[in-house]
Design an enzyme around this catalytic site. Structure first.
Site, PDB file in Angstrom:
ATOM      1  N   LYS A 114      30.120  -6.456   7.362  1.00  9.92           N
ATOM      2  CA  LYS A 114      29.057  -6.810   6.415  1.00  9.92           C
ATOM      3  C   LYS A 114      27.803  -5.997   6.765  1.00  9.92           C
ATOM      4  O   LYS A 114      27.026  -6.370   7.633  1.00  9.92           O
ATOM      5  CB  LYS A 114      28.761  -8.310   6.464  1.00  9.92           C
ATOM      6  N   ASP A 116      24.203  -4.452   6.801  1.00  9.90           N
ATOM      7  CA  ASP A 116      22.904  -5.083   6.556  1.00  9.90           C
ATOM      8  C   ASP A 116      22.033  -4.094   5.784  1.00  9.90           C
ATOM      9  O   ASP A 116      21.295  -3.291   6.355  1.00  9.90           O
ATOM     10  CB  ASP A 116      22.248  -5.441   7.893  1.00  9.90           C
ATOM     11  N   TYR A 223      32.478  -0.466  -1.348  1.00 14.36           N
ATOM     12  CA  TYR A 223      33.522  -1.418  -0.945  1.00 14.36           C
ATOM     13  C   TYR A 223      34.152  -2.202  -2.087  1.00 14.36           C
ATOM     14  O   TYR A 223      35.031  -3.014  -1.847  1.00 14.36           O
ATOM     15  CB  TYR A 223      32.963  -2.421   0.074  1.00 14.36           C
ATOM     16  N   LYS A 310      29.023 -15.120   8.890  1.00 18.11           N
ATOM     17  CA  LYS A 310      27.758 -14.645   9.453  1.00 18.11           C
ATOM     18  C   LYS A 310      27.751 -14.854  10.966  1.00 18.11           C
ATOM     19  O   LYS A 310      28.047 -15.943  11.457  1.00 18.11           O
ATOM     20  CB  LYS A 310      26.569 -15.390   8.824  1.00 18.11           C
ATOM     21  N   CYS A 422     -11.428 -10.753  17.714  1.00 20.58           N
ATOM     22  CA  CYS A 422     -12.562 -10.212  18.461  1.00 20.58           C
ATOM     23  C   CYS A 422     -13.573  -9.728  17.424  1.00 20.58           C
ATOM     24  O   CYS A 422     -13.257  -8.840  16.625  1.00 20.58           O
ATOM     25  CB  CYS A 422     -12.118  -9.048  19.347  1.00 20.58           C
TER      26      CYS A 422
END
Length: 668
Positions: A114, A116, A223, A310, A422
């Site tokens: 899978k 990413d 795919y 997953k 700051c």
């Protein structure tokens, strides 16, 4: 003669396509990069000389260079579904039981990595890449064909016995190497690094300049074959066919006869994924038989014949050695945990982000705690918990600092937020350096040859402290700097001089007024033609500008109340920097919208609001910020609300959708 030229062009195209396939798909190049470039240059020359032989799928189209202002929205002929997710083997076993109950036959699976990245659907007609569309919401997406053509491992033309009309679905992604390369370049330009490869790949696909997309070095994996009919019976056969047509498919995909084979595949890649040159976040499983896929069908959002497994985010335990504090360009303080080095997700981790004081308190963090660290797609991992069982009585609670670690100024905490600042913005070293890097960056003054390292050197040598100091630099001051040659010094001086041509809106963005980004700077310049007008504006007048609220208005007023900022502006003006709207900032393309007013509302899909407003101005119209009797046209996107109702109540305002607005412009 003409016939010979055409044959020569077609042969060059054929050869270049083959060399491209050898290099990117087969990993067996037969010529050098130099020889490839010579062939490409020859083809470019012939195509320029003989435009009658133009082919949108020529290898020269991979170079990019076209500008796409608006990405058309295209309906997907076949919906792009999302996948159901599973996180353990029990989920997969239940899924298999549901499948067998429906089809009552043995089932085998195809397991694929899978990737990413960002999903894409590409139409091929008669063996040529015709159209490429993003996933969008699954029903429709953005057409980004010119950008997809720049990706070297996506075939522009196919070979073999391919069908006449079909779609290939896949993922566009960035390798770890190319992602790191992009971030190194961004840091040199003084820009913030991108957070992860997935979002960077997705954002790259929507860049307007296809030549810039080309530079990103995107990759693809295809795919899924999608068509109304196919001559094969299994998904595995389709993958093999796709390879023979010239598509890059996953080398790691595996045909699994049983669910145990699937589990072995998952277990293997859960460990070995860190050895891959790209990121994956799981495994995709598909029923192999196309007939069984048809039997199983779809739910409202997902195919019943596919599942995404997953991987869990990796978590390790290590010791917190100290907490340090970083000061950003805007003065925001970011605490960082310094850790005992530990291996996590394939890399040695030494630091983790703590974000702010509230996170430290929520974790109840103590000195020398043993902490749990997780890496979930971000560059810098994060601490997700503390092993309190290992804490001793000597471990003291971490107390957030009270003073700036760089300049010693007492910190200020923003009301209702967990952020400390700051306030010494003009003299705190990291803020001064950050502001200077921002000023010279590509989106601001775009001063070439002035990277972050050079800016730091100039500051340390007390040669610069604010942007105006750049314009009095001399070659003699630059030459003694480390790694500074005569040519480099001259390039910097020339770059600074050239920056005087940069338009007002970019200068305004570059000088670094808090909360004034690119878009706000453009809106301010539309309403205040000079820096003097902006300096004199009240909070009330500033709030009249669209998208500018009290917070931004107060920041602008505060900026001009500081004598040092006023002096810097006066110096910039005296050196010739553009601090007023130029004559050519809005060169007209036509006057078809002259004396017409426009307002855009709702979610726009054919263009951004900024692009829409620019189109109005380029054609002589005017943008206004509210619905009134002075408004001629209201252009509405999705979910238009109160502005649409008010315009309907007035009755004299013409209401257009996005396409009707584009048609109005094209009437010229």
């Amino acid at each position: 003669m003409s016939e010979n030229i055409q044959q020569k062009i077609e042969q060059l195209r054929k050869d270049l396509h083959q060399h491209n396939e050898n290099y990117y798909l087969l990993d067996t190049p037969t010529i050098s990069d130099y020889e490839f470039d010579l062939l490409l240059q020859e083809l470019q020359g012939l195509e320029a000389q003989y435009p009658e032989f133009h082919d949108e799928n020529s290898p020269t189209m991979r170079v990019g260079g076209g500008i796409t202002k608006v990405f058309p929205t295209i309906q997907h002929k076949f919906r792009m579904y999302s996948l159901d997710n599973s996180y353990d083997f029990n989920d997969l076993e239940e899924w298999e039981k549901r499948i067998i109950k429906t089809i009552n036959d043995p089932v085998e699976f195809v397991a694929e990595l899978k990737y990413d990245g960002a999903s894409i659907s590409i139409l091929y007609t008669d063996g040529k890449l015709t159209q490429a569309v993003t996933r969008g919401d699954g029903f429709q997406g953005d057409e980004i064909t010119p950008n997809i053509r720049t990706i070297s491992d996506i075939p522009l033309t196919l070979k073999g016995d391919f069908p006449n009309h079909f779609f290939m679905r896949g993922e566009i992604y960035l390798t770890r190497k190319n992602f790191d390369k992009i971030n190194t370049q961004r840091e040199e330009e003084g820009l913030d690094p991108f957070m992860n490869p997935r979002n960077t790949a997705s954002g790259s696909l929507k860049m307007q300049d296809s030549a810039e997309v080309r530079k990103r070095g995107l990759s693809s994996v295809l795919y899924q074959f999608v068509s109304e009919e196919t001559s094969v019976e299994t998904h595995w056969e389709l993958l093999e066919k796709a390879k023979s047509w010239g598509f890059k498919t996953s080398q790691q995909a595996k045909l699994c006869k049983t669910l145990n084979d699937v589990k072995e595949f998952i277990s293997f890649w859960d460990v070995e994924r860190h050895t891959l040159p790209f990121e994956i976040d799981g495994i995709v499983l598909k029923v192999n038989s196309l007939q069984q896929q048809r039997q199983l069908g779809y739910t409202a959002k997902s195919p019943r014949w596919a599942m995404a497994y997953k991987f869990k985010a990796e978590k390790v335990e290590t010791e917190l050695q100290s907490v340090s504090y970083q000061v950003g360009r805007t003065g925001a303080i970011t605490p960082v945990a310094n850790l005992k080095p530990v291996l996590l997700a394939g890399t040695i981790v030494k630091r983790a982000s703590l974000h702010n004081e509230d996170i430290i308190k929520k974790l109840d963090l103590h000195e020398n705690d043993f902490v749990y660290v997780e890496k979930g797609g971000e560059i810098i991992p994060k601490i997700v918990g503390v092993n309190t069982e290992k804490r001793t009585l000597d471990n003291r609670e971490i107390e957030y600092i009270k003073h700036c670690p760089e300049c010693g100024t007492e910190l200020v905490k923003v009301e209702d937020q967990a952020i400390h600042f700051c306030p010494n913005e003009l003299h705190c070293p990291p803020q001064v350096i950050g502001r200077m890097i921002h000023y010279v960056s590509r989106k601001a003054l775009n001063i070439e040859n002035l990277g972050s390292e050079t800016i730091e050197q100039l500051y340390k040598e007390k040669l610069i402290e604010n942007p105006a100091d750049l314009y009095v630099l001399t070659k003699e001051q630059l030459l003694p700097l480390e790694r500074m040659a005569e040519k480099s010094a001259q390039n910097i001086i020339s770059g600074v001089e050239k920056s005087k041509e940069i338009p007002f809106e970019k200068v305004l963005y570059g000088i670094g007024i808090k909360h004034v980004g690119e878009t706000v700077a453009k809106k301010l310049v539309k309403n205040f033609s000079t820096i003097e007008e902006l300096k004199s504006a009240t909070i009330e007048e500033l709030c009249q500008v669209e998208d500018i609220g009290t917070k931004i208005a107060i920041s602008i007023v505060d900026f001009f109340q500081n004598p040092e900022n006023v002096l810097m502006i006066e110096r910039l003006k005296s050196y010739g920097v553009q601090l007023e709207k130029g004559e050519n900032n809005h060169e007209l393309l036509s006057d078809i919208l002259e004396n017409k007013t426009f307002l855009f509302t709702g979610k726009l899909s054919l263009f951004t609001r900024e692009q829409a407003e620019e189109m109005v101005e380029k054609h002589g119209g005017k943008n206004i910020s509210a619905v009134s009797k002075n408004l001629n046209y209201l252009v509405v996107g999705e979910k238009a609300g109160s502005k649409l109702k008010k315009a309907q109540d007035i009755g004299t305002i013409v209401i257009l959708d996005e396409q009707e607005f584009l048609d109005l412009i094209e009437k010229q």
